[in-house]
Design an enzyme around this catalytic site. Structure first.
Site, PDB file in Angstrom:
ATOM      1  N   HIS A 107       8.492   6.106  17.373  1.00 29.71           N
ATOM      2  CA  HIS A 107       7.160   5.979  16.515  1.00 29.71           C
ATOM      3  C   HIS A 107       6.171   4.788  16.984  1.00 29.71           C
ATOM      4  O   HIS A 107       5.913   3.952  16.572  1.00 29.71           O
ATOM      5  CB  HIS A 107       7.639   5.780  15.083  1.00 29.71           C
ATOM      6  CG  HIS A 107       6.363   5.657  13.931  1.00 29.71           C
ATOM      7  ND1 HIS A 107       5.397   6.767  14.009  1.00 29.71           N
ATOM      8  CD2 HIS A 107       5.879   4.384  13.395  1.00 29.71           C
ATOM      9  CE1 HIS A 107       4.690   6.248  12.926  1.00 29.71           C
ATOM     10  NE2 HIS A 107       4.774   5.093  12.848  1.00 29.71           N
ATOM     11  N   ASN A 116       7.497  -0.736  10.467  1.00 31.85           N
ATOM     12  CA  ASN A 116       7.265  -0.615  12.031  1.00 31.85           C
ATOM     13  C   ASN A 116       7.767  -2.191  12.421  1.00 31.85           C
ATOM     14  O   ASN A 116       7.739  -3.141  11.979  1.00 31.85           O
ATOM     15  CB  ASN A 116       5.998  -0.452  12.460  1.00 31.85           C
ATOM     16  CG  ASN A 116       5.377   1.125  12.400  1.00 31.85           C
ATOM     17  OD1 ASN A 116       6.068   1.763  12.654  1.00 31.85           O
ATOM     18  ND2 ASN A 116       4.355   1.040  12.020  1.00 31.85           N
ATOM     19  N   ARG A 174       1.224  15.040  11.458  1.00 30.42           N
ATOM     20  CA  ARG A 174      -0.034  15.015  12.137  1.00 30.42           C
ATOM     21  C   ARG A 174      -0.244  15.814  13.124  1.00 30.42           C
ATOM     22  O   ARG A 174      -1.361  16.513  13.442  1.00 30.42           O
ATOM     23  CB  ARG A 174      -0.203  13.465  12.654  1.00 30.42           C
ATOM     24  CG  ARG A 174      -0.283  12.426  11.833  1.00 30.42           C
ATOM     25  CD  ARG A 174      -0.236  11.011  12.376  1.00 30.42           C
ATOM     26  NE  ARG A 174      -0.579   9.969  11.535  1.00 30.42           N
ATOM     27  CZ  ARG A 174      -0.485   8.745  11.615  1.00 30.42           C
ATOM     28  NH1 ARG A 174       0.421   8.279  12.541  1.00 30.42           N
ATOM     29  NH2 ARG A 174      -0.792   7.693  10.935  1.00 30.42           N
ATOM     30  N   ARG A 192       4.544  -9.643  20.493  1.00 32.13           N
ATOM     31  CA  ARG A 192       5.620  -8.774  20.197  1.00 32.13           C
ATOM     32  C   ARG A 192       6.731  -9.294  19.820  1.00 32.13           C
ATOM     33  O   ARG A 192       7.558  -8.856  18.823  1.00 32.13           O
ATOM     34  CB  ARG A 192       5.994  -7.597  21.187  1.00 32.13           C
ATOM     35  CG  ARG A 192       4.806  -6.470  21.113  1.00 32.13           C
ATOM     36  CD  ARG A 192       5.272  -5.456  22.265  1.00 32.13           C
ATOM     37  NE  ARG A 192       6.536  -4.750  22.047  1.00 32.13           N
ATOM     38  CZ  ARG A 192       7.171  -4.186  22.879  1.00 32.13           C
ATOM     39  NH1 ARG A 192       6.968  -4.330  24.188  1.00 32.13           N
ATOM     40  NH2 ARG A 192       8.319  -3.416  22.543  1.00 32.13           N
ATOM     41  N   SER A 236      -2.745   3.904   7.192  1.00 31.73           N
ATOM     42  CA  SER A 236      -2.344   5.105   6.656  1.00 31.73           C
ATOM     43  C   SER A 236      -1.269   4.932   5.504  1.00 31.73           C
ATOM     44  O   SER A 236      -0.187   4.635   5.946  1.00 31.73           O
ATOM     45  CB  SER A 236      -2.038   6.133   7.503  1.00 31.73           C
ATOM     46  OG  SER A 236      -1.096   5.885   8.507  1.00 31.73           O
ATOM     47  N   GLY A 277       8.245  -4.806   5.668  1.00 34.13           N
ATOM     48  CA  GLY A 277       8.419  -5.281   6.959  1.00 34.13           C
ATOM     49  C   GLY A 277       7.298  -6.642   7.391  1.00 34.13           C
ATOM     50  O   GLY A 277       6.507  -6.779   6.388  1.00 34.13           O
ATOM     51  N   GLN A 293       0.732  -1.207   0.219  1.00 31.22           N
ATOM     52  CA  GLN A 293      -0.032   0.071   0.029  1.00 31.22           C
ATOM     53  C   GLN A 293       0.709   1.332  -0.069  1.00 31.22           C
ATOM     54  O   GLN A 293       0.528   2.128  -0.809  1.00 31.22           O
ATOM     55  CB  GLN A 293      -0.907   0.035   1.423  1.00 31.22           C
ATOM     56  CG  GLN A 293      -2.306  -0.424   1.112  1.00 31.22           C
ATOM     57  CD  GLN A 293      -2.981   0.647   2.045  1.00 31.22           C
ATOM     58  OE1 GLN A 293      -3.707   1.096   1.539  1.00 31.22           O
ATOM     59  NE2 GLN A 293      -2.834   0.433   3.287  1.00 31.22           N
ATOM     60  N   ILE A 294       1.790   1.224   1.009  1.00 26.13           N
ATOM     61  CA  ILE A 294       2.556   2.619   0.968  1.00 26.13           C
ATOM     62  C   ILE A 294       3.401   2.646  -0.187  1.00 26.13           C
ATOM     63  O   ILE A 294       3.631   3.729  -0.901  1.00 26.13           O
ATOM     64  CB  ILE A 294       3.497   2.577   2.380  1.00 26.13           C
ATOM     65  CG1 ILE A 294       2.585   2.599   3.511  1.00 26.13           C
ATOM     66  CG2 ILE A 294       4.390   4.050   2.479  1.00 26.13           C
ATOM     67  CD1 ILE A 294       3.328   2.483   4.860  1.00 26.13           C
TER      68      ILE A 294
END
Length: 332
Positions: free
Chosen positions: A188, A132, A163, A99, A243, A90, A16-17
């Site tokens: 971030h 991320n 933002r 995590r 996003s 990623g 997407q990005i």
């Protein structure tokens, strides 16, 4: 004299990005309207067909600045000769994943991409990590690409910075271009600290502090901060996708300011290798206010930090130390 093309790598380019980012680069939004580019796009074999589709569209768009496209699933081919690397690829966290599982997947991705960049990228290649956990992925990349100068490895907090600008602009009903010098400190993640204590707004009678114009410390110390911290989640909730447009745009802003320079009197936020400034532990990749000149960033020094800010800055540093330890435990 026409400029020599700059080779720009985008990893995860079929995602997407990546799909939002590559046309921006090809249009000159990242490096300038007079700078030709050759795009290097990397993705995993599973996405090879989609990646080829993106390449077809880039050809079809007939971008005058785009002098070539390399679309590949081979990291060595993708990294060869690149001057700028935007690491979007990623392993995203999926429901039910711990995590540590996500971290260990990303550690192995960034370890292998670090060695490909180190061996094959152009000297002085500038690296921006978007995927991320961005700060910690960038730290792993730095560890495994020791010949890339640490000042050349950064991560994206410009999205959070933008933002924050957007929230102030909406609150005061002023153009976002009139707001400057917000700061994102730290990770971030939702522990980041969006700080308006040094931010100003251009008015008809000169620049005024944001706090003075907003006249509502409760909002600035509360909802403003949480809105910026949680904005990514709010967009996923609304769009059912993360996003991409804003992430791609802010990646262009980050590289453009780094390469071209920041305007006089303006600073921006970048995740960079800490040298101990503002008592942030050295050896973390932490978001600081920076200015850029001649392709180099410099941390803005000497800003007064109040007690409330100090606590928030330390909290996000603590999270980064935990992430770093977790990442290193995945290596052993």
């Amino acid at each position: 004299m026409a400029k020599e093309p700059v080779r720009v790598l985008v990893t995860g380019a079929a995602g997407q990005i990546g799909y939002a980012l590559v046309p921006m680069i090809a249009r000159g939004i990242m490096l300038g309207a007079d700078q030709p580019v050759i795009l290097h796009m990397l993705d995993i074999p599973f996405a090879a067909e989609a990646l080829n589709g993106v390449k077809m569209e880039l050809v079809d768009a007939a971008f005058p600045l785009l002098k070539g496209v390399v679309a590949t699933t081979d990291a060595v081919e993708a990294c060869t000769g690149v001057n700028v690397a935007v690491m979007v690829g990623g392993f995203p966290r999926k429901e039910g994943m711990e995590r540590k599982d996500v971290m260990s997947k990303n550690v192995s991705i960034y370890k292998s991409q670090a060695s490909a960049l180190e061996k094959h990228a152009a000297p002085n290649c500038k690296v921006l990590v978007v995927a991320n956990p961005a700060n910690t992925n960038a730290l792993i990349l730095k560890e495994f690409a020791p010949s890339i100068p640490e000042k050349n490895i950064t991560c994206l907090t410009r999205l959070d910075h933008n933002r924050a600008l957007g929230q102030v602009s909406e609150r005061l009903s002023v153009p976002v271009s009139d707001v400057k010098n917000v700061i994102i400190w730290g990770n971030h993640s939702s522990t980041q600290y969006p700080d308006v204590n040094h931010a100003t707004v251009k008015t008809s009678v000169g620049e005024k502090p944001v706090r003075e114009l907003v006249k509502n410390d409760e909002w600035l110390n509360g909802e403003f901060i949480s809105t910026v911290q949680q904005r990514g989640a709010a967009i996923i909730k609304a769009r059912k996708l993360s996003s991409a447009l804003s992430a791609a745009s802010s990646a262009c802003d980050h590289i453009r300011d780094w390469v071209v320079g920041t305007p006089e009197g303006t600073f921006v936020s970048m995740g960079v290798y800490s040298d101990g400034s503002y008592n942030v532990p050295a050896g973390l990749i932490y978001s600081f206010p920076v200015t850029c000149r001649n392709g180099e960033w410099t941390i803005v020094q000497g800003l007064p930090i109040d007690d409330a800010s100090r606590k928030k800055m330390d909290l996000t540093a603590e999270e980064l130390k935990e992430e770093k330890d977790l990442a290193y435990s995945c290596l052993s």
